[in-house]
Design a protein around this motif. Structure first.
Motif, short mmCIF file in Angstrom:
data_model
loop_
_atom_site.label_atom_id
_atom_site.label_comp_id
_atom_site.label_asym_id
_atom_site.label_seq_id
_atom_site.Cartn_x
_atom_site.Cartn_y
_atom_site.Cartn_z
N ARG A 175 11.39 -11.27 28.54
CA ARG A 175 9.94 -11.16 28.33
C ARG A 175 9.26 -12.52 28.39
NH1 ARG A 175 9.29 -8.25 22.94
NH2 ARG A 175 11.30 -9.21 22.60
N PHE A 176 8.11 -12.56 29.03
CA PHE A 176 7.21 -13.70 29.11
C PHE A 176 7.74 -14.86 29.96
CE2 PHE A 176 6.47 -11.69 24.89
CZ PHE A 176 5.28 -11.05 25.24
N THR A 177 8.82 -14.63 30.72
CA THR A 177 9.34 -15.67 31.61
C THR A 177 8.60 -15.59 32.94
OG1 THR A 177 11.52 -15.60 30.59
CG2 THR A 177 11.38 -16.53 32.81
N GLN A 178 8.10 -16.72 33.39
CA GLN A 178 7.40 -16.79 34.67
C GLN A 178 8.01 -17.91 35.50
OE1 GLN A 178 3.35 -17.46 33.52
NE2 GLN A 178 2.99 -15.34 33.01
N VAL A 179 8.19 -17.65 36.78
CA VAL A 179 8.77 -18.64 37.67
C VAL A 179 7.75 -19.09 38.70
CG1 VAL A 179 10.56 -19.08 39.37
CG2 VAL A 179 11.09 -17.75 37.34
N ALA A 180 7.03 -18.16 39.31
CA ALA A 180 6.10 -18.49 40.39
C ALA A 180 5.07 -19.52 39.96
CB ALA A 180 5.39 -17.23 40.88
#
Length: 77
Positions: A23-28
């Protein structure tokens, strides 16, 4: 049954392959600090797929896009 979806985006470093389903992990956009979204889409997908007896994973390489795949059991098989 396996279903895959490919993109030609920025790719995901191998060290983050498992984390993208948290949850709440963003890469872009990490390089430009331009995060979009909430980081909940893939965790929700993982939860739904797991609830149906399947699994989801990613194969990706920075600069080469990503392939997200998931399996679901076939009823009666």
């Amino acid at each position: 049954m396996t279903i895959s979806v490919e993109d030609t985006g920025i790719g995901i470093p191998p060290v983050l392959h498992k984390a993208v389903f948290d949850r709440f992990t963003q890469v872009a956009g990490m390089e430009q600090n331009q995060k979009k979204g909430t980081g909940l889409g893939l965790p929700i997908c993982r939860h739904i797929i797991a609830a149906h007896g399947g699994r989801i994973w990613v194969k990706s390489e920075p600069g080469r896009g990503s392939t997200f795949s998931f399996t679901l059991p076939i009823l009666g098989a």
